[in-house]
Design an enzyme around this catalytic site. Structure first.
Site, PDB file in Angstrom:
ATOM      1  N   CYS A 113       0.842  -1.284   0.122  1.00 57.32           N
ATOM      2  CA  CYS A 113      -0.032   0.177   0.096  1.00 57.32           C
ATOM      3  C   CYS A 113       0.816   1.389  -0.129  1.00 57.32           C
ATOM      4  CB  CYS A 113      -1.073  -0.001   1.096  1.00 57.32           C
ATOM      5  SG  CYS A 113      -2.114  -1.411   0.970  1.00 57.32           S
ATOM      6  N   HIS A 134      -2.929   7.309   2.917  1.00 57.49           N
ATOM      7  CA  HIS A 134      -3.540   6.039   2.295  1.00 57.49           C
ATOM      8  C   HIS A 134      -4.791   5.691   2.818  1.00 57.49           C
ATOM      9  CE1 HIS A 134      -3.978   1.753   1.152  1.00 57.49           C
ATOM     10  NE2 HIS A 134      -3.661   1.300   2.310  1.00 57.49           N
ATOM     11  N   ASN A 169     -10.131  -0.284   0.511  1.00 54.02           N
ATOM     12  CA  ASN A 169      -8.613   0.108   0.461  1.00 54.02           C
ATOM     13  C   ASN A 169      -8.029  -0.399  -0.997  1.00 54.02           C
ATOM     14  OD1 ASN A 169      -5.835  -0.255   0.808  1.00 54.02           O
ATOM     15  ND2 ASN A 169      -5.870  -1.103   2.740  1.00 54.02           N
TER      16      ASN A 169
HETATM   17  N1  COA Z   1     -17.748  -8.633  10.169  1.00 52.39           N
HETATM   18  C1  COA Z   1     -18.162  -9.155  11.390  1.00 52.39           C
HETATM   19  N2  COA Z   1     -17.232  -9.557  12.358  1.00 52.39           N
HETATM   20  C2  COA Z   1     -15.914  -9.618  12.063  1.00 52.39           C
HETATM   21  C3  COA Z   1     -15.413  -9.067  10.594  1.00 52.39           C
HETATM   22  C4  COA Z   1     -16.433  -8.755   9.754  1.00 52.39           C
HETATM   23  N3  COA Z   1     -16.051  -8.409   8.468  1.00 52.39           N
HETATM   24  N4  COA Z   1     -14.249  -9.426  10.714  1.00 52.39           N
HETATM   25  C5  COA Z   1     -13.862  -9.649  11.979  1.00 52.39           C
HETATM   26  N5  COA Z   1     -14.993  -9.849  12.839  1.00 52.39           N
HETATM   27  C6  COA Z   1     -15.219 -10.061  14.194  1.00 52.39           C
HETATM   28  C7  COA Z   1     -13.910 -10.889  14.685  1.00 52.39           C
HETATM   29  O1  COA Z   1     -13.899 -12.332  14.278  1.00 52.39           O
HETATM   30  C8  COA Z   1     -14.104 -10.826  15.995  1.00 52.39           C
HETATM   31  O2  COA Z   1     -14.997 -11.830  16.580  1.00 52.39           O
HETATM   32  P1  COA Z   1     -14.666 -12.425  18.133  1.00 52.39           P
HETATM   33  O3  COA Z   1     -14.738 -11.081  19.119  1.00 52.39           O
HETATM   34  O4  COA Z   1     -16.115 -13.204  18.283  1.00 52.39           O
HETATM   35  O5  COA Z   1     -13.442 -13.043  17.923  1.00 52.39           O
HETATM   36  C9  COA Z   1     -14.335  -9.226  16.273  1.00 52.39           C
HETATM   37  O6  COA Z   1     -14.990  -9.299  14.916  1.00 52.39           O
HETATM   38  C10 COA Z   1     -13.425  -8.370  16.669  1.00 52.39           C
HETATM   39  O7  COA Z   1     -12.192  -8.532  15.607  1.00 52.39           O
HETATM   40  P2  COA Z   1     -11.020  -7.891  15.868  1.00 52.39           P
HETATM   41  O8  COA Z   1     -10.022  -8.482  14.846  1.00 52.39           O
HETATM   42  O9  COA Z   1     -10.635  -7.536  17.270  1.00 52.39           O
HETATM   43  O10 COA Z   1     -11.675  -6.249  15.299  1.00 52.39           O
HETATM   44  P3  COA Z   1     -11.056  -4.996  15.242  1.00 52.39           P
HETATM   45  O11 COA Z   1     -11.884  -4.065  16.194  1.00 52.39           O
HETATM   46  O12 COA Z   1      -9.514  -4.931  15.451  1.00 52.39           O
HETATM   47  O13 COA Z   1     -11.265  -4.617  13.653  1.00 52.39           O
HETATM   48  C11 COA Z   1     -10.033  -4.492  11.639  1.00 52.39           C
HETATM   49  C12 COA Z   1     -10.653  -5.108  12.682  1.00 52.39           C
HETATM   50  C13 COA Z   1      -9.435  -5.158  10.535  1.00 52.39           C
HETATM   51  C14 COA Z   1     -11.212  -3.547  11.119  1.00 52.39           C
HETATM   52  C15 COA Z   1      -9.022  -3.410  12.267  1.00 52.39           C
HETATM   53  O14 COA Z   1      -8.041  -4.065  12.959  1.00 52.39           O
HETATM   54  C16 COA Z   1      -8.245  -2.385  11.138  1.00 52.39           C
HETATM   55  O15 COA Z   1      -8.692  -1.612  10.442  1.00 52.39           O
HETATM   56  N6  COA Z   1      -7.172  -2.837  11.188  1.00 52.39           N
HETATM   57  C17 COA Z   1      -6.208  -2.368   9.995  1.00 52.39           C
HETATM   58  C18 COA Z   1      -6.390  -2.941   8.771  1.00 52.39           C
HETATM   59  C19 COA Z   1      -5.879  -2.393   7.717  1.00 52.39           C
HETATM   60  O16 COA Z   1      -6.137  -1.252   7.345  1.00 52.39           O
HETATM   61  N7  COA Z   1      -5.165  -3.160   6.827  1.00 52.39           N
HETATM   62  C20 COA Z   1      -4.531  -2.671   5.406  1.00 52.39           C
HETATM   63  C21 COA Z   1      -3.457  -1.488   5.903  1.00 52.39           C
HETATM   64  S1  COA Z   1      -2.597  -1.266   4.568  1.00 52.39           S
END
Ligand code: COA
Length: 321
Positions: free
Chosen positions: A112, A248, A278
């Site tokens: 990215c 980004h 993204n």
């Molecule tokens: N829909 C519903 N639930 C989802 C889900 C989805 N698409 N994806 C994950 N979950 C669930 C998980 O399984 C977890 O469930 P559990 O508590 O029963 O285990 C719960 O939601 C929380 O997951 P978690 O990973 O802790 O969520 P989060 O608040 O960290 O949010 C992201 C997840 C991916 C949105 C967040 O971590 C994020 O934005 N990270 C950066 C990612 C990014 O930008 N990547 C590219 C960079 S270039």
């Protein structure tokens, strides 16, 4: 001072819209979860097009706007992590599609951060007096690398391309910084599709993207403010002089957190991930092109571009428009 100036921008996204509700039909998710966690409502996904075709469409629009002819381009760098082929490079394909017969062309792999790395690399060539006119592109079709049964990643990404024509000039890029941390490669990784081994009797397997979302989040909100402050310090530019911070477009919450850490109003952080998700290396040039075409960038405006992603990689560029 010899530097590099962006003289034209262009972008392209596929026609097909896929909403959060559409994704809720294939994985256990819902619109509310995706919107509140990421700010994304929909994304555009390709049907027939590849990374290079999208890149060429964005490049043509940037060339048209700049008035630069394809044969004047001396360097094409395509920032991508989803090339259509191992070789030829996507940049060579773009060269053929747009008729940039005099350009040297190669791809740059920084996930990215691809567009920021590519722009900074072209700037270094221009500053060194090696080239005067370059075409920089970020294009990614991450939809072909995604495991569509993994709700943790499939809701985040979209396909698209953005480009900029860059020329040697007296004003333009004022400063830049780039960083990498290979020890954290596993937090955002996509396996190769050609990992077979004859002697070990291993058949090639399909590799998909996997991500440790929370680690990526923590990395981004720490490193992006740091690198922005560094570029401002390098160039003696006060934070208040920055008109826009073009980050980004991974996640709205990451942008909010960066703005808070920099103590800058969210009004200065444009965002469009709501519509495209993204788009990896394409997100910064797509947003920049939208702002440019909407007349939001005025000569003299100081803007920061900042990318972060797999590698890990991150960087920032300070531009006087
Ligand atoms: N829909 C519903 N639930 C989802 C889900 C989805 N698409 N994806 C994950 N979950 C669930 C998980 O399984 C977890 O469930 P559990 O508590 O029963 O285990 C719960 O939601 C929380 O997951 P978690 O990973 O802790 O969520 P989060 O608040 O960290 O949010 C992201 C997840 C991916 C949105 C967040 O971590 C994020 O934005 N990270 C950066 C990612 C990014 O930008 N990547 C590219 C960079 S270039």
């Amino acid at each position: 001072m010899l530097t590099s100036r962006i003289v034209g921008t262009g972008s392209y996204v596929p026609e097909q819209i896929v909403t959060n509700d559409d994704l809720a039909k294939i994985v256990d998710t819902n619109d509310e979860w995706i919107r509140t966690r990421t700010g994304i409502r929909q994304r555009r996904l390709v049907t027939e097009e590849g990374t290079s075709q999208m890149a060429a469409k964005a490049a043509k629009r940037a060339l048209e706007q700049s008035g630069v002819k394809p044969e004047e381009i001396e360097l094409i760098i395509l920032g991508t992590s989803s090339q259509d082929y191992c070789f030829p490079s996507g940049a060579c394909e773009v060269q053929a599609m747009i008729g940039a017969v005099n350009a040297v062309c190669y791809d740059l792999s920084a996930a990215c951060t691809g567009f920021v790395y590519a722009l900074n690399t072209a700037h270094a060539f221009i500053k060194a007096g090696i080239y005067r006119t370059a075409l920089i592109i970020g294009s990614d079709v991450l939809s072909k690398l995604i495991d569509w049964s993994d709700r943790g990643t499939c809701v985040l990404f979209g396909d698209g391309a953005g480009a900029a024509v860059v020329k040697a000039d007296e004003t333009g890029i004022l400063g830049m910084r780039m960083y990498s941390d290979g020890t954290k490669g596993d937090v955002l990784i996509c396996g190769a599709r050609t990992n077979g081994n004859f002697l070990l009797g291993k058949k090639p397997e399909l590799g998909y993207m996997t991500m440790n979302g929370q680690e990526v989040f923590k990395f981004a909100v720490k490193k992006v403010p740091e690198v922005i402050r560094q570029v401002l310090e390098d160039t003696g530019t006060p934070m208040e002089e920055i008109r826009y911070f073009v980050l980004h477009q991974a996640n709205y919450r990451i942008i909010e957190s960066v703005a808070k850490r920099l103590k800058v109003d969210m009004e200065k952080f444009p965002a469009n991930m709501e519509y495209y998700g993204n788009t990896s290396g394409a997100s910064i040039p797509i947003l920049l092109d939208e702002m440019n075409r909407a007349g939001k960038l005025n000569p003299g405006d100081k803007i920061i571009l900042s990318g972060f992603g797999g590698g890990l990689t991150w960087g920032a560029t300070l531009i006087q428009w």
